[in-house]
Design a protein around this motif. Structure first.
Motif, PDB file in Angstrom:
ATOM      1  N   UNK A   1       0.685  -1.430  -0.109  1.00  0.00           N
ATOM      2  CA  UNK A   1      -0.060  -0.083   0.018  1.00  0.00           C
ATOM      3  C   UNK A   1       0.897   1.263   0.159  1.00  0.00           C
ATOM      4  N   UNK A   2       0.583   2.327  -0.711  1.00  0.00           N
ATOM      5  CA  UNK A   2       1.488   3.291  -0.903  1.00  0.00           C
ATOM      6  C   UNK A   2       1.361   4.068   0.406  1.00  0.00           C
ATOM      7  N   UNK A   3       2.411   5.073   0.540  1.00  0.00           N
ATOM      8  CA  UNK A   3       2.289   5.789   1.834  1.00  0.00           C
ATOM      9  C   UNK A   3       1.249   7.141   1.455  1.00  0.00           C
ATOM     10  N   UNK A   4       0.811   7.872   2.292  1.00  0.00           N
ATOM     11  CA  UNK A   4      -0.009   8.922   2.350  1.00  0.00           C
ATOM     12  C   UNK A   4       0.702  10.003   1.728  1.00  0.00           C
ATOM     13  N   UNK A   5       0.043  11.035   0.875  1.00  0.00           N
ATOM     14  CA  UNK A   5       0.923  11.899   0.180  1.00  0.00           C
ATOM     15  C   UNK A   5       1.533  12.817   1.026  1.00  0.00           C
ATOM     16  N   UNK A   8       5.619  12.311   1.384  1.00  0.00           N
ATOM     17  CA  UNK A   8       6.565  12.653   0.166  1.00  0.00           C
ATOM     18  C   UNK A   8       7.314  13.970   0.822  1.00  0.00           C
ATOM     19  N   UNK A   9       6.612  14.769   1.418  1.00  0.00           N
ATOM     20  CA  UNK A   9       7.405  15.932   2.214  1.00  0.00           C
ATOM     21  C   UNK A   9       8.625  15.620   2.893  1.00  0.00           C
ATOM     22  N   UNK A  10       8.105  14.791   3.693  1.00  0.00           N
ATOM     23  CA  UNK A  10       9.094  14.357   4.881  1.00  0.00           C
ATOM     24  C   UNK A  10      10.076  13.453   4.137  1.00  0.00           C
ATOM     25  N   UNK A  11       9.735  12.641   3.233  1.00  0.00           N
ATOM     26  CA  UNK A  11      10.784  11.658   2.521  1.00  0.00           C
ATOM     27  C   UNK A  11      11.939  12.882   1.853  1.00  0.00           C
ATOM     28  N   UNK A  12      11.197  14.008   1.514  1.00  0.00           N
ATOM     29  CA  UNK A  12      12.258  14.943   0.562  1.00  0.00           C
ATOM     30  C   UNK A  12      13.176  15.700   1.820  1.00  0.00           C
ATOM     31  N   UNK A  13      12.530  15.946   2.972  1.00  0.00           N
ATOM     32  CA  UNK A  13      13.324  16.457   4.078  1.00  0.00           C
ATOM     33  C   UNK A  13      14.305  15.468   4.595  1.00  0.00           C
ATOM     34  N   UNK A  14      13.930  14.326   4.779  1.00  0.00           N
ATOM     35  CA  UNK A  14      14.633  13.321   5.734  1.00  0.00           C
ATOM     36  C   UNK A  14      15.077  12.119   4.433  1.00  0.00           C
ATOM     37  N   UNK A  21      11.102   2.194   5.596  1.00  0.00           N
ATOM     38  CA  UNK A  21      11.418   2.695   6.988  1.00  0.00           C
ATOM     39  C   UNK A  21      10.148   3.442   7.402  1.00  0.00           C
ATOM     40  N   UNK A  22       9.599   4.396   6.490  1.00  0.00           N
ATOM     41  CA  UNK A  22       8.508   5.314   6.523  1.00  0.00           C
ATOM     42  C   UNK A  22       7.309   4.557   6.740  1.00  0.00           C
ATOM     43  N   UNK A  24       7.296   1.654   8.206  1.00  0.00           N
ATOM     44  CA  UNK A  24       7.320   1.137   9.903  1.00  0.00           C
ATOM     45  C   UNK A  24       6.921   2.085  10.583  1.00  0.00           C
ATOM     46  N   UNK A  25       7.385   3.373  10.343  1.00  0.00           N
ATOM     47  CA  UNK A  25       7.064   4.576  11.236  1.00  0.00           C
ATOM     48  C   UNK A  25       5.611   4.852  11.257  1.00  0.00           C
ATOM     49  N   UNK A  26       4.868   4.627  10.056  1.00  0.00           N
ATOM     50  CA  UNK A  26       3.623   5.030   9.611  1.00  0.00           C
ATOM     51  C   UNK A  26       2.685   3.812  10.588  1.00  0.00           C
ATOM     52  N   UNK A  27       3.215   2.635  10.864  1.00  0.00           N
ATOM     53  CA  UNK A  27       2.368   1.790  11.631  1.00  0.00           C
ATOM     54  C   UNK A  27       2.296   2.160  13.007  1.00  0.00           C
ATOM     55  N   UNK A  28       3.210   2.982  13.454  1.00  0.00           N
ATOM     56  CA  UNK A  28       3.407   3.584  14.704  1.00  0.00           C
ATOM     57  C   UNK A  28       2.575   4.763  14.927  1.00  0.00           C
ATOM     58  N   UNK A  29       1.945   5.562  13.899  1.00  0.00           N
ATOM     59  CA  UNK A  29       1.644   6.884  13.757  1.00  0.00           C
ATOM     60  C   UNK A  29       0.210   7.049  13.821  1.00  0.00           C
TER      61      UNK A  29
END
Length: 205
Positions: A1-5, A8-14, A21-22, A24-29
């Motif tokens: 399943x794709x990540x929420x839109x 994309x900003x967070x991927x660009x910043x980090x 890994x995002x 994995x973090x999304x499962x905890x968010x």
């Protein structure tokens, strides 16, 4: 399943954190909506959560000995919200983190994220990057307050932190610069004259 839109900003910043890994973090968010004036963290509470700001603005504020509100820091979209000192020492926070407008955050339980540090160095690296950034902002704020006049403090923001001038009200900038709104208003007029009459932007409320 794709990540929420918004990821994309967070991927660009980090960019150190991979898409896996995002996930994995999304499962905890959890996505949380916070109304203007609502607190992400209150004085006297131990910090248990951290969050990325998806939209909206925040202030790190406390009440000084003279009864006036002081602001130590602002949080803008894609910034990280937390009180590291409170969490690391398991002590009540001495400041609030308050929404300046209706906001949306991506909230994590810090205790649930910490086990990922040993398995994913990139997540640990970003955590250290965030801590370093917070320490640098604190040092910069102390330097700003060491400047002698509201004019010098305001000029520093114009040169180095124009986003604060553009996005934050004059009242809250005055609280950030530990001066009165009246003194800051005069400083802004003087700074504008130095620019040849060009308004340095920024809300006036």
């Amino acid at each position: 399943m794709p990540l929420p839109s918004y990821y994309q900003r967070l991927i660009k910043r980090y960019p150190q954190i991979s898409e896996v890994e995002w996930h994995l973090l999304d499962q905890l968010a959890t996505v949380r909506h916070i109304r203007k004036g609502e607190r992400f963290l209150s004085v006297g509470r131990v910090a248990r959560y951290a969050a990325f700001v998806l939209s909206g603005e925040f202030k790190y504020n406390f009440t000084g000995d003279d009864g006036s509100e002081k602001i130590l820091k602002f949080g803008f979209p894609d910034d990280f919200l937390t009180n590291c000192l409170s969490f690391n020492n398991n002590k009540p926070s001495y400041l609030n983190i308050t929404a300046l407008e209706d906001a949306v955050i991506l909230r994590f339980s810090i205790n649930k994220v910490q086990p990922l540090y040993e398995l994913h160095c990139s997540i640990l690296h970003v955590n250290l990057q965030v801590y370093r950034s917070i320490m640098e902002e604190q040092a910069e704020h102390q330097y700003i307050l060491s400047l002698k006049s509201p004019l010098e403090r305001y000029r520093f923001l114009m040169r180095h932190r124009p986003s604060i001038i553009q996005k934050i009200s004059l009242t809250n900038i005055a609280k950030y610069l530990f001066t009165s709104r009246e003194a800051l208003s005069r400083a802004r007029v003087m700074a504008t004259k130095k620019l040849g009459g060009r308004n340095p932007l920024g809300p006036s409320i």
